[in-house]
Design a protein around this motif. Structure first.
Motif, PDB file in Angstrom:
ATOM      1  N   ARG A   1       0.744  -1.004   0.021  1.00  0.00           N
ATOM      2  CA  ARG A   1       0.022   0.121  -0.025  1.00  0.00           C
ATOM      3  C   ARG A   1       0.826   1.190   0.209  1.00  0.00           C
ATOM      4  O   ARG A   1       2.087   1.307   0.598  1.00  0.00           O
ATOM      5  CB  ARG A   1      -0.914  -0.027   1.148  1.00  0.00           C
ATOM      6  CG  ARG A   1      -2.118  -0.925   1.204  1.00  0.00           C
ATOM      7  CD  ARG A   1      -2.933  -0.853   2.442  1.00  0.00           C
ATOM      8  NE  ARG A   1      -3.997  -1.996   2.235  1.00  0.00           N
ATOM      9  CZ  ARG A   1      -5.110  -1.576   1.516  1.00  0.00           C
ATOM     10  NH1 ARG A   1      -5.314  -0.324   0.967  1.00  0.00           N
ATOM     11  NH2 ARG A   1      -6.264  -2.532   1.617  1.00  0.00           N
ATOM     12  N   LEU A   2       0.348   2.246  -0.830  1.00  0.00           N
ATOM     13  CA  LEU A   2       1.125   3.450  -0.577  1.00  0.00           C
ATOM     14  C   LEU A   2       0.510   4.418   0.703  1.00  0.00           C
ATOM     15  O   LEU A   2      -0.631   4.568   1.162  1.00  0.00           O
ATOM     16  CB  LEU A   2       0.617   4.456  -1.893  1.00  0.00           C
ATOM     17  CG  LEU A   2       1.285   5.830  -2.186  1.00  0.00           C
ATOM     18  CD1 LEU A   2       2.693   5.758  -2.227  1.00  0.00           C
ATOM     19  CD2 LEU A   2       0.355   6.426  -3.032  1.00  0.00           C
ATOM     20  N   ASP A   3       1.423   4.936   1.406  1.00  0.00           N
ATOM     21  CA  ASP A   3       1.270   5.595   2.732  1.00  0.00           C
ATOM     22  C   ASP A   3       0.947   6.908   2.005  1.00  0.00           C
ATOM     23  O   ASP A   3       1.909   7.573   1.817  1.00  0.00           O
ATOM     24  CB  ASP A   3       2.408   5.603   3.314  1.00  0.00           C
ATOM     25  CG  ASP A   3       2.020   6.164   4.886  1.00  0.00           C
ATOM     26  OD1 ASP A   3       1.449   7.294   4.797  1.00  0.00           O
ATOM     27  OD2 ASP A   3       2.429   5.826   5.859  1.00  0.00           O
ATOM     28  N   MET A   4      -0.338   7.310   1.897  1.00  0.00           N
ATOM     29  CA  MET A   4      -0.560   8.532   1.142  1.00  0.00           C
ATOM     30  C   MET A   4       0.012   9.883   1.957  1.00  0.00           C
ATOM     31  O   MET A   4       0.306  10.863   1.349  1.00  0.00           O
ATOM     32  CB  MET A   4      -2.307   8.424   1.221  1.00  0.00           C
ATOM     33  CG  MET A   4      -2.686   9.877  -0.012  1.00  0.00           C
ATOM     34  SD  MET A   4      -2.020   9.910  -1.673  1.00  0.00           S
ATOM     35  CE  MET A   4      -2.997   8.673  -2.385  1.00  0.00           C
ATOM     36  N   ALA A   5      -0.100   9.724   3.319  1.00  0.00           N
ATOM     37  CA  ALA A   5       0.186  10.859   3.962  1.00  0.00           C
ATOM     38  C   ALA A   5       1.838  11.011   3.981  1.00  0.00           C
ATOM     39  O   ALA A   5       2.202  12.291   3.534  1.00  0.00           O
ATOM     40  CB  ALA A   5       0.115  10.992   5.576  1.00  0.00           C
ATOM     41  N   LYS A   6       2.467  10.175   3.841  1.00  0.00           N
ATOM     42  CA  LYS A   6       4.169  10.146   3.498  1.00  0.00           C
ATOM     43  C   LYS A   6       4.396  10.615   2.158  1.00  0.00           C
ATOM     44  O   LYS A   6       5.250  11.380   1.855  1.00  0.00           O
ATOM     45  CB  LYS A   6       4.644   9.164   3.753  1.00  0.00           C
ATOM     46  CG  LYS A   6       4.931   8.596   5.278  1.00  0.00           C
ATOM     47  CD  LYS A   6       5.695   7.410   5.461  1.00  0.00           C
ATOM     48  CE  LYS A   6       5.849   6.774   7.027  1.00  0.00           C
ATOM     49  NZ  LYS A   6       6.763   5.613   7.274  1.00  0.00           N
TER      50      LYS A   6
ATOM     51  N   ASP B   1      -4.886   5.077   1.628  1.00  0.00           N
ATOM     52  CA  ASP B   1      -3.602   4.152   1.523  1.00  0.00           C
ATOM     53  C   ASP B   1      -3.948   3.249   0.415  1.00  0.00           C
ATOM     54  O   ASP B   1      -4.567   1.995   0.909  1.00  0.00           O
ATOM     55  CB  ASP B   1      -3.026   3.599   2.586  1.00  0.00           C
ATOM     56  CG  ASP B   1      -2.517   4.749   3.740  1.00  0.00           C
ATOM     57  OD1 ASP B   1      -2.482   5.684   3.191  1.00  0.00           O
ATOM     58  OD2 ASP B   1      -2.034   4.443   4.799  1.00  0.00           O
ATOM     59  N   VAL B   2      -4.160   3.357  -0.883  1.00  0.00           N
ATOM     60  CA  VAL B   2      -4.502   2.651  -1.857  1.00  0.00           C
ATOM     61  C   VAL B   2      -3.408   1.364  -2.098  1.00  0.00           C
ATOM     62  O   VAL B   2      -2.244   1.529  -1.759  1.00  0.00           O
ATOM     63  CB  VAL B   2      -4.965   3.068  -3.222  1.00  0.00           C
ATOM     64  CG1 VAL B   2      -5.884   4.085  -3.046  1.00  0.00           C
ATOM     65  CG2 VAL B   2      -3.460   3.865  -3.748  1.00  0.00           C
ATOM     66  N   VAL B   3      -3.937   0.017  -2.519  1.00  0.00           N
ATOM     67  CA  VAL B   3      -3.067  -1.119  -2.980  1.00  0.00           C
ATOM     68  C   VAL B   3      -2.360  -0.554  -4.178  1.00  0.00           C
ATOM     69  O   VAL B   3      -2.896  -0.132  -5.373  1.00  0.00           O
ATOM     70  CB  VAL B   3      -3.915  -2.126  -3.062  1.00  0.00           C
ATOM     71  CG1 VAL B   3      -2.983  -3.383  -3.410  1.00  0.00           C
ATOM     72  CG2 VAL B   3      -4.286  -2.529  -1.520  1.00  0.00           C
ATOM     73  N   LEU B   4      -0.983  -0.699  -4.327  1.00  0.00           N
ATOM     74  CA  LEU B   4      -0.359  -0.548  -5.517  1.00  0.00           C
ATOM     75  C   LEU B   4       0.290  -1.901  -6.255  1.00  0.00           C
ATOM     76  O   LEU B   4       0.605  -1.817  -7.234  1.00  0.00           O
ATOM     77  CB  LEU B   4       0.864   0.493  -5.256  1.00  0.00           C
ATOM     78  CG  LEU B   4       0.412   1.858  -5.058  1.00  0.00           C
ATOM     79  CD1 LEU B   4       1.634   2.759  -5.103  1.00  0.00           C
ATOM     80  CD2 LEU B   4      -0.463   2.403  -6.171  1.00  0.00           C
ATOM     81  N   ALA B   5       0.268  -2.765  -5.201  1.00  0.00           N
ATOM     82  CA  ALA B   5       0.853  -4.155  -5.701  1.00  0.00           C
ATOM     83  C   ALA B   5       0.054  -5.386  -5.023  1.00  0.00           C
ATOM     84  O   ALA B   5      -0.128  -5.300  -3.835  1.00  0.00           O
ATOM     85  CB  ALA B   5       2.153  -4.531  -5.594  1.00  0.00           C
ATOM     86  N   ARG B   6      -1.021  -6.033  -5.526  1.00  0.00           N
ATOM     87  CA  ARG B   6      -1.800  -6.953  -4.936  1.00  0.00           C
ATOM     88  C   ARG B   6      -0.818  -8.520  -5.018  1.00  0.00           C
ATOM     89  O   ARG B   6      -0.059  -8.736  -5.845  1.00  0.00           O
ATOM     90  CB  ARG B   6      -2.775  -7.616  -5.943  1.00  0.00           C
ATOM     91  CG  ARG B   6      -3.891  -6.543  -5.685  1.00  0.00           C
ATOM     92  CD  ARG B   6      -5.158  -6.886  -6.667  1.00  0.00           C
ATOM     93  NE  ARG B   6      -5.474  -8.266  -6.782  1.00  0.00           N
ATOM     94  CZ  ARG B   6      -6.360  -8.883  -7.504  1.00  0.00           C
ATOM     95  NH1 ARG B   6      -7.223  -7.812  -8.491  1.00  0.00           N
ATOM     96  NH2 ARG B   6      -6.707  -9.887  -7.600  1.00  0.00           N
TER      97      ARG B   6
END
Length: 285
Positions: free
Chosen positions: A144-149, A188-193
């Motif tokens: 997941r992408l840590d959106m805040a970071k 925090d969306v998934v970028l790699a399943r």
């Protein structure tokens, strides 16, 4: 700058009238501008992709009168490019491994306020951050992408894109997204399943850049996904195309078409004697 558009179907079922609209619109826009139309096969979901559906994509589009450069880009051939991007994002501390399943996420998002509707974003329920600080190793789960970071990393970069079509509620022109909006409505969306090694969001951004796409033409249902894509473009220092989100082709009940709607498959219309001109008339082109 030369206009370059693309049509990027997944070989997981027959193309229907909605696909015909999207493909023909992208092709027409490129032709009108003296530009280039490209085809890409988005087959990262190898559990559902089938060679016969890919072959039929070529047949259907050729029958409609579309022409494209070869060889055709196939995402299953580009996993190394995606891994390189993940290495960059992981090294920057912007990804974390998540072991939650859909049931875990649903339980976590509904527990705090019983009866309240949980927040939903482009990928479904907004992830509550359960694994954000768990420290799981990279291979332990989905990434997941840590959106805040991520937003801190690109602070000062304008988060906007040019919409040449219309969003779901009529948005057009220069669209700006605030960091708070991304945190609240995307998360925090998934970028790699785990089962794919990548995701639609990561792959489409990298492939659009690799193909030199200057105008992304796709359905209005993907309008909010563009919020994710402009963040990734900034993080990976990729060029930013313009976008043309178009209305969806729907059935008599108002439901948008899906690949399960075999009755509206392009191949079936062709077999029943329809012409390419008939298809254009049906979809309003």
């Amino acid at each position: 700058m030369t206009l370059t558009t693309r049509f990027a179907p997944s070989p997981t079922g027959p193309l229907h009238l909605g696909h015909a609209y999207s493909a023909l619109l992208a092709y027409n826009l490129a032709q009108a501008a003296g530009g280039t139309f490209l085809l890409r096969i988005e087959d990262i979901d190898q559990s559902r992709a089938r060679p016969q559906w890919e072959a039929q994509i070529y047949q259907d589009l050729a029958w409609l009168g579309l022409q494209w450069s070869t060889p055709v880009m196939r995402q299953s051939d580009r996993m190394e490019s995606y891994r390189t991007a993940f290495d960059v994002l992981w090294a920057d501390g912007l990804l974390y491994a998540c072991t939650c399943n859909r049931r875990d996420i649903a339980a976590a998002t509904t527990a705090p306020q019983e009866g309240a509707e949980p927040p939903v974003g482009p990928d479904g329920l907004i992830y509550p951050g359960t694994c954000r600080d768990a420290g799981h190793p990279r291979e332990a789960g989905a990434l997941r992408l840590d959106m805040a970071k991520a937003l801190r990393k690109i602070a000062g970069t304008p988060l906007r894109f040019t919409e040449n079509g219309h969003g779901p509620t009529g948005e057009t022109g220069e669209i700006t997204i605030s960091p708070n909006q991304l945190i609240r409505s995307v998360g925090d969306v998934v970028l790699a399943r785990r089962d794919m090694g990548t995701s639609y969001h990561l792959s489409v951004v990298i492939d659009d850049a690799a193909q030199g796409i200057t105008l992304v033409t796709r359905g209005a249902d993907l309008f909010e996904a563009t919020y994710i894509h402009i963040v990734l473009q900034a993080l990976l220092e990729l060029p930013k195309p313009s976008y043309h989100h178009h209305h969806l082709i729907r059935d008599e009940t108002g439901r948008r078409l899906a690949k399960r709607d075999d009755a509206r498959a392009i191949a079936l219309y062709r077999e029943n004697g329809a012409t390419p001109e008939d298809i254009r008339s049906m979809i309003g082109l």
